[in-house]
Design an enzyme around this catalytic site. Structure first.
Site, PDB file in Angstrom:
ATOM      1  N   LYS A  48     -12.544  -1.021   8.220  1.00 12.36           N
ATOM      2  CA  LYS A  48     -12.255   0.278   7.602  1.00 12.36           C
ATOM      3  C   LYS A  48     -10.992   0.971   8.124  1.00 12.36           C
ATOM      4  O   LYS A  48     -10.810   2.171   7.969  1.00 12.36           O
ATOM      5  CB  LYS A  48     -13.445   1.259   7.711  1.00 12.36           C
ATOM      6  CG  LYS A  48     -14.788   0.710   7.325  1.00 12.36           C
ATOM      7  CD  LYS A  48     -14.772  -0.105   6.085  1.00 12.36           C
ATOM      8  CE  LYS A  48     -14.555   0.729   4.822  1.00 12.36           C
ATOM      9  NZ  LYS A  48     -14.481  -0.185   3.620  1.00 12.36           N
ATOM     10  N   HIS A 100     -11.482  -9.412  11.213  1.00 10.27           N
ATOM     11  CA  HIS A 100     -11.887  -8.235  11.987  1.00 10.27           C
ATOM     12  C   HIS A 100     -12.145  -8.617  13.444  1.00 10.27           C
ATOM     13  O   HIS A 100     -12.661  -7.818  14.229  1.00 10.27           O
ATOM     14  CB  HIS A 100     -13.163  -7.617  11.410  1.00 10.27           C
ATOM     15  CG  HIS A 100     -12.970  -6.970  10.069  1.00 10.27           C
ATOM     16  ND1 HIS A 100     -11.841  -6.253   9.739  1.00 10.27           N
ATOM     17  CD2 HIS A 100     -13.770  -6.914   8.970  1.00 10.27           C
ATOM     18  CE1 HIS A 100     -11.951  -5.797   8.502  1.00 10.27           C
ATOM     19  NE2 HIS A 100     -13.113  -6.191   8.018  1.00 10.27           N
ATOM     20  N   SER A 130     -15.448   6.538   7.718  1.00 12.78           N
ATOM     21  CA  SER A 130     -15.267   5.562   6.647  1.00 12.78           C
ATOM     22  C   SER A 130     -16.284   4.426   6.769  1.00 12.78           C
ATOM     23  O   SER A 130     -16.882   3.979   5.786  1.00 12.78           O
ATOM     24  CB  SER A 130     -13.838   5.010   6.689  1.00 12.78           C
ATOM     25  OG  SER A 130     -13.627   4.083   5.655  1.00 12.78           O
TER      26      SER A 130
HETATM   27  P1  A3P Z   1     -11.930   5.949   3.407  1.00 17.16           P
HETATM   28  O1  A3P Z   1     -13.334   5.474   3.419  1.00 17.16           O
HETATM   29  O2  A3P Z   1     -11.645   6.939   4.501  1.00 17.16           O
HETATM   30  O3  A3P Z   1     -11.480   6.460   2.070  1.00 17.16           O
HETATM   31  P2  A3P Z   1     -10.670  -1.384   4.795  1.00 17.16           P
HETATM   32  O4  A3P Z   1      -9.808  -1.897   3.692  1.00 17.16           O
HETATM   33  O5  A3P Z   1     -10.222  -1.783   6.156  1.00 17.16           O
HETATM   34  O6  A3P Z   1     -12.105  -1.625   4.520  1.00 17.16           O
HETATM   35  O7  A3P Z   1     -10.457   0.211   4.817  1.00 17.16           O
HETATM   36  C1  A3P Z   1     -10.949   1.039   3.786  1.00 17.16           C
HETATM   37  C2  A3P Z   1     -10.380   2.424   3.978  1.00 17.16           C
HETATM   38  O8  A3P Z   1      -8.978   2.400   3.646  1.00 17.16           O
HETATM   39  C3  A3P Z   1     -11.037   3.431   3.040  1.00 17.16           C
HETATM   40  O9  A3P Z   1     -10.979   4.676   3.733  1.00 17.16           O
HETATM   41  C4  A3P Z   1     -10.076   3.375   1.865  1.00 17.16           C
HETATM   42  O10 A3P Z   1     -10.148   4.477   1.010  1.00 17.16           O
HETATM   43  C5  A3P Z   1      -8.749   3.331   2.611  1.00 17.16           C
HETATM   44  N1  A3P Z   1      -7.637   2.908   1.752  1.00 17.16           N
HETATM   45  C6  A3P Z   1      -7.542   1.785   1.015  1.00 17.16           C
HETATM   46  N2  A3P Z   1      -6.399   1.791   0.307  1.00 17.16           N
HETATM   47  C7  A3P Z   1      -5.750   2.935   0.610  1.00 17.16           C
HETATM   48  C8  A3P Z   1      -4.516   3.536   0.192  1.00 17.16           C
HETATM   49  N3  A3P Z   1      -3.731   2.940  -0.697  1.00 17.16           N
HETATM   50  N4  A3P Z   1      -4.176   4.736   0.715  1.00 17.16           N
HETATM   51  C9  A3P Z   1      -4.975   5.345   1.619  1.00 17.16           C
HETATM   52  N5  A3P Z   1      -6.156   4.842   2.035  1.00 17.16           N
HETATM   53  C10 A3P Z   1      -6.536   3.652   1.535  1.00 17.16           C
END
Ligand code: A3P
Length: 286
Positions: A48, A100, A130
């Protein structure tokens, strides 16, 4: 009857000092014997922290021009597969792979082949929030319990991939001696996506045209990725986001909507004890 259709959640157990579920350990031998190629690029994150965002940026940088059909028909989690679930069907070179794993779990071949590795860190408070939302929705994760319970477990490292503190510190330490590790921050990406893409390009030795750079910077903004079925996980069979979405908020500072004042004090106190290296600073606010 509805409930019976839900798969049961996996158990969390200690694996070599790190909390894991079987999904990430079943393939341990194979994964440890993984044969990296020198042009493989590994994206490493605590869950996340922005894995999907950086995966998409890299995919566009490497394949945006050459394979347009990849953009419209292959979901991002297939273009950039999980090392832990590896993986007979790996994409064409350069292979973009995500993990991860804490730094000590990375198969040695990646170091021997001098592969480029990109680490993304996100401040612990937003990362925790998140992760809590994700675990609540994703049945492939252990039951997160309620927020207060999760808050404690996160601080104790009792979530998949173990301690956030160990993860970001372990990779930070590795970066000091390894020029092949590029350490970046989610908050920096939110603040200035174009600047961070430039840094990525110079690390990777890429030089996109000005137009291409603009197109990528625009295409990877949160709202665009949220609407894009190839990047928003809506096509993922193992995840069922009836109650929320993978692309949730994409902000810095959402933790303020979740942490109570007392939790924040407890968290900060504990954080100081675990984060002793003054050179590693993460921003909880922009
Ligand atoms: P949130 O839950 O705070 O919105 P991962 O890809 O490592 O699983 O991380 C997911 C997190 O990255 C989520 O955070 C998601 O919304 C955020 N995320 C993904 N794409 C994004 C973007 N283009 N800009 C900002 N945040 C992004």
């Amino acid at each position: 009857p509805d409930q019976m259709e839900l798969p049961s959640r996996p158990e969390l157990f200690d694996f070599r000092g790190v909390s894991m579920t079987h999904f990430f350990t079943d393939n341990w031998e194979n994964v440890q014997n993984f044969k990296a190629r020198p042009d493989d690029v590994l994206i490493a994150t605590y869950p996340k922290a922005g894995t999907t965002w950086v995966s998409y940026i890299l995919d566009l940088l490497y394949f945006g021009q050459t394979s347009p059909e990849r953009q419209t028909s292959v979901p991002i989690y297939e273009r950039v597969p999980f090392l832990e679930l590896i993986v007979e069907r790996l994409p064409t070179s350069p292979r973009l792979i995500k993990t991860h794993f804490p730094v000590q779990f990375v198969p040695k071949s990646f170091w021997e082949q001098n592969c480029k590795i990109i680490y993304v860190a996100r401040n612990a408070k937003d990362n925790m929030v998140s992760y809590f939302h994700f675990d609540s929705m994703a049945m492939i994760e252990p039951d997160p319990g309620d927020w207060n319970n999760y808050f404690q477990r996160f601080m104790q490292g009792k979530v998949v991939t173990g301690s956030w503190y160990d993860h970001v510190n372990g990779w930070w330490k590795k970066k000091q001696t390894s020029p092949n590790v590029h350490y970046m921050f989610y908050e920096d990406l939110v603040e200035d996506t174009g600047r961070e893409i430039d840094k990525l390009c110079s690390f990777l030795g890429l030089s996109p045209s000005e137009d291409e750079r603009k197109r990528i910077t625009g295409g990877v903004q949160f709202d665009k990725m949220k609407k894009n079925n190839m990047t928003n996980y809506s096509t993922h069979a193992r995840m069922d986001f009836k109650t929320g979405s993978f692309m949730r908020k994409g902000r810095v500072g959402d933790w303020k909507n979740h942490f109570t004042v007392a939790q924040n004090e407890e968290f900060d106190e504990d954080y100081k004890k675990k984060m002793k290296d003054p050179t590693l600073q993460l921003r909880t606010d922009l």
